[in-house]
Structures are given as C-alpha cells and as structure tokens.
Design a protein around this motif. Structure first.
Motif, PDB file in Angstrom:
ATOM      1  N   MET A   1       0.523  -0.764   0.052  1.00  0.00           N
ATOM      2  CA  MET A   1      -0.160   0.162   0.297  1.00  0.00           C
ATOM      3  C   MET A   1       0.772   1.219  -0.362  1.00  0.00           C
ATOM      4  SD  MET A   1      -2.268   1.496   2.917  1.00  0.00           S
ATOM      5  CE  MET A   1      -3.723   0.210   2.384  1.00  0.00           C
ATOM      6  N   LYS A   2       0.254   2.161  -0.671  1.00  0.00           N
ATOM      7  CA  LYS A   2       0.957   3.831  -0.790  1.00  0.00           C
ATOM      8  C   LYS A   2       0.625   4.348   0.265  1.00  0.00           C
ATOM      9  CE  LYS A   2       2.884   6.960  -3.593  1.00  0.00           C
ATOM     10  NZ  LYS A   2       3.820   7.718  -2.480  1.00  0.00           N
ATOM     11  N   ALA A   3       1.244   4.831   1.308  1.00  0.00           N
ATOM     12  CA  ALA A   3       1.141   5.901   2.542  1.00  0.00           C
ATOM     13  C   ALA A   3       2.130   7.538   1.652  1.00  0.00           C
ATOM     14  CB  ALA A   3       1.279   5.618   3.492  1.00  0.00           C
ATOM     15  N   THR A   4       1.135   8.428   1.678  1.00  0.00           N
ATOM     16  CA  THR A   4       1.894   9.797   1.932  1.00  0.00           C
ATOM     17  C   THR A   4       2.187  10.638   3.082  1.00  0.00           C
ATOM     18  OG1 THR A   4       1.828  10.475  -0.683  1.00  0.00           O
ATOM     19  CG2 THR A   4       2.632  11.880   0.514  1.00  0.00           C
ATOM     20  N   ILE A   5       2.866  11.433   3.373  1.00  0.00           N
ATOM     21  CA  ILE A   5       2.961  11.355   5.457  1.00  0.00           C
ATOM     22  C   ILE A   5       3.458  13.578   4.676  1.00  0.00           C
ATOM     23  CG2 ILE A   5       4.472  11.295   5.915  1.00  0.00           C
ATOM     24  CD1 ILE A   5       3.477  11.286   8.519  1.00  0.00           C
TER      25      ILE A   5
ATOM     26  N   ASP B   1     -11.519  14.775   1.454  1.00  0.00           N
ATOM     27  CA  ASP B   1     -11.609  13.263   1.503  1.00  0.00           C
ATOM     28  C   ASP B   1     -11.396  12.740   2.471  1.00  0.00           C
ATOM     29  OD1 ASP B   1     -11.119  13.361  -1.153  1.00  0.00           O
ATOM     30  OD2 ASP B   1      -9.261  12.605  -1.350  1.00  0.00           O
ATOM     31  N   ALA B   2     -10.800  13.997   3.595  1.00  0.00           N
ATOM     32  CA  ALA B   2     -10.201  13.752   5.190  1.00  0.00           C
ATOM     33  C   ALA B   2     -11.789  13.471   6.013  1.00  0.00           C
ATOM     34  CB  ALA B   2      -9.487  13.787   5.681  1.00  0.00           C
ATOM     35  N   GLY B   3     -12.741  14.000   5.074  1.00  0.00           N
ATOM     36  CA  GLY B   3     -14.458  14.378   6.028  1.00  0.00           C
ATOM     37  C   GLY B   3     -13.965  15.471   6.361  1.00  0.00           C
TER      38      GLY B   3
ATOM     39  N   VAL C   1      -1.836  12.366   6.025  1.00  0.00           N
ATOM     40  CA  VAL C   1      -1.488  10.902   5.929  1.00  0.00           C
ATOM     41  C   VAL C   1      -2.548  10.902   4.214  1.00  0.00           C
ATOM     42  CG1 VAL C   1      -0.728   8.582   6.231  1.00  0.00           C
ATOM     43  CG2 VAL C   1      -0.543  10.397   7.498  1.00  0.00           C
ATOM     44  N   GLU C   2      -2.570   9.852   3.805  1.00  0.00           N
ATOM     45  CA  GLU C   2      -2.849  10.131   2.713  1.00  0.00           C
ATOM     46  C   GLU C   2      -3.060   8.554   2.073  1.00  0.00           C
ATOM     47  OE1 GLU C   2      -4.972  11.976  -1.642  1.00  0.00           O
ATOM     48  OE2 GLU C   2      -3.004  11.929  -0.742  1.00  0.00           O
ATOM     49  N   THR C   3      -3.996   7.462   1.726  1.00  0.00           N
ATOM     50  CA  THR C   3      -3.309   6.056   1.454  1.00  0.00           C
ATOM     51  C   THR C   3      -5.047   6.525   0.148  1.00  0.00           C
ATOM     52  OG1 THR C   3      -5.161   4.629   3.013  1.00  0.00           O
ATOM     53  CG2 THR C   3      -2.690   5.515   3.447  1.00  0.00           C
ATOM     54  N   GLU C   4      -4.805   4.781  -0.323  1.00  0.00           N
ATOM     55  CA  GLU C   4      -5.337   4.924  -0.806  1.00  0.00           C
ATOM     56  C   GLU C   4      -7.027   4.742  -0.548  1.00  0.00           C
ATOM     57  OE1 GLU C   4      -4.505  -0.200  -1.619  1.00  0.00           O
ATOM     58  OE2 GLU C   4      -3.578   1.396  -2.327  1.00  0.00           O
ATOM     59  N   LYS C   5      -7.275   4.319   1.056  1.00  0.00           N
ATOM     60  CA  LYS C   5      -8.232   3.780   1.794  1.00  0.00           C
ATOM     61  C   LYS C   5      -8.844   5.036   2.007  1.00  0.00           C
ATOM     62  CE  LYS C   5      -6.670  -0.584   3.276  1.00  0.00           C
ATOM     63  NZ  LYS C   5      -6.972  -2.057   4.782  1.00  0.00           N
ATOM     64  N   GLY C   6      -8.216   6.055   2.052  1.00  0.00           N
ATOM     65  CA  GLY C   6      -8.820   7.833   2.833  1.00  0.00           C
ATOM     66  C   GLY C   6      -7.361   8.436   3.245  1.00  0.00           C
ATOM     67  N   VAL C   7      -7.938   9.375   3.638  1.00  0.00           N
ATOM     68  CA  VAL C   7      -6.437  10.400   4.351  1.00  0.00           C
ATOM     69  C   VAL C   7      -7.434  10.798   6.163  1.00  0.00           C
ATOM     70  CG1 VAL C   7      -6.078  12.761   3.920  1.00  0.00           C
ATOM     71  CG2 VAL C   7      -6.748  11.768   2.487  1.00  0.00           C
ATOM     72  N   ARG C   8      -6.523  11.235   6.119  1.00  0.00           N
ATOM     73  CA  ARG C   8      -6.960  11.303   8.475  1.00  0.00           C
ATOM     74  C   ARG C   8      -6.236  12.375   8.699  1.00  0.00           C
ATOM     75  NH1 ARG C   8     -10.257   8.982   6.832  1.00  0.00           N
ATOM     76  NH2 ARG C   8     -11.406   7.313   7.951  1.00  0.00           N
TER      77      ARG C   8
ATOM     78  N   ILE D   1      -6.920   4.293   7.845  1.00  0.00           N
ATOM     79  CA  ILE D   1      -6.397   3.907   7.176  1.00  0.00           C
ATOM     80  C   ILE D   1      -4.991   2.999   6.092  1.00  0.00           C
ATOM     81  CG2 ILE D   1      -7.929   6.141   6.321  1.00  0.00           C
ATOM     82  CD1 ILE D   1      -4.704   7.425   5.709  1.00  0.00           C
ATOM     83  N   LEU D   2      -5.486   2.024   7.134  1.00  0.00           N
ATOM     84  CA  LEU D   2      -3.817   1.068   6.371  1.00  0.00           C
ATOM     85  C   LEU D   2      -4.849  -0.147   6.480  1.00  0.00           C
ATOM     86  CD1 LEU D   2      -0.942   2.550   9.156  1.00  0.00           C
ATOM     87  CD2 LEU D   2      -1.602   3.242   6.912  1.00  0.00           C
TER      88      LEU D   2
END
Length: 114
Positions: free
Chosen positions: A1-5, A50-52, A95-102, A113-114
């Motif tokens: 999984m790709k994650a960007t912080i 995306d984080a809502g 933090v952004e992943t394919e499952k969302g942003v937090r 989101i992991l």
C-alpha cells in the motif's frame, strides 16, 4: 500500500505517526516535509475533502499567527489560500492512502486508513 505523510520533523505527533508507517513492511511510504514542499491549494482542498473535514479543522492555531489574522473565522477559500501561502498554518500530520486521508491527531488515527 502506498502512503504519503505531510510531515514536520519537529513535531512529536508527526514523528510518532511516521514511526508507525515506517514499521509496516507493506507500506510504500512517501514523506513530504510540507514546510519545505507545501501542498498546493488544490491538493489541500482534496486532502480535507477526502478526510471529511473542513479546512478550518486543518488550521493550526498553536505557534502561528492564525488568530491575529482572523483565520479561525475565515471562509474555506481564504483558509486554503492562507495555508498554501504559509504552510506553518497547516495542522499536521496529514496521511493519505488509497483508503482515505486522516489528520493524525492523535497518531493512532493513521491505523484507520491502513
């Protein structure tokens, strides 16, 4: 999984969130020191959407002049422009992943989101 912080190495919560991500073998991690490489206004808008959360929820008050500038009462467009121009106003870490942003405050929110 790709994650960007979007990371600030001087921030304890950001460092703790980064440590969680670094300790996961299946994470392809991109670290962006957002004070050196700030996200664009458009990217910030997408991250908060995306984080809502509203841009106001992503505004850093502590250690900034946000209150003096009247930013807590500003509209979303004004906040996004201010954050893009002065990234110290961005609360961290995002933090952004394919499952969302937090917005990972506390750092354990990254697990959602992991």
């Amino acid at each position: 999984m790709k994650a960007t912080i979007w990371h600030n190495p001087k921030c304890g919560t950001s460092r703790k969130t980064l440590a969680i991500l670094e300790n996961l073998a299946d994470v392809d991690l991109e670290v962006v020191e957002y004070l050196k490489t700030p996200p664009s206004r458009e990217k910030l808008e997408q991250l908060y959407r995306d984080a809502g959360i509203a841009p106001r929820d992503g505004l850093r008050l502590r250690g900034t002049d946000a209150k003096e500038r009247g930013l807590p009462d500003a509209d979303a467009d004004t906040l996004l422009e201010a954050m893009a121009a002065d990234p110290i106003l961005i609360e961290r870490p995002l933090v952004e992943t394919e499952k969302g942003v937090r917005l990972c405050r506390p750092q354990d929110r990254v697990l959602e989101i992991l």
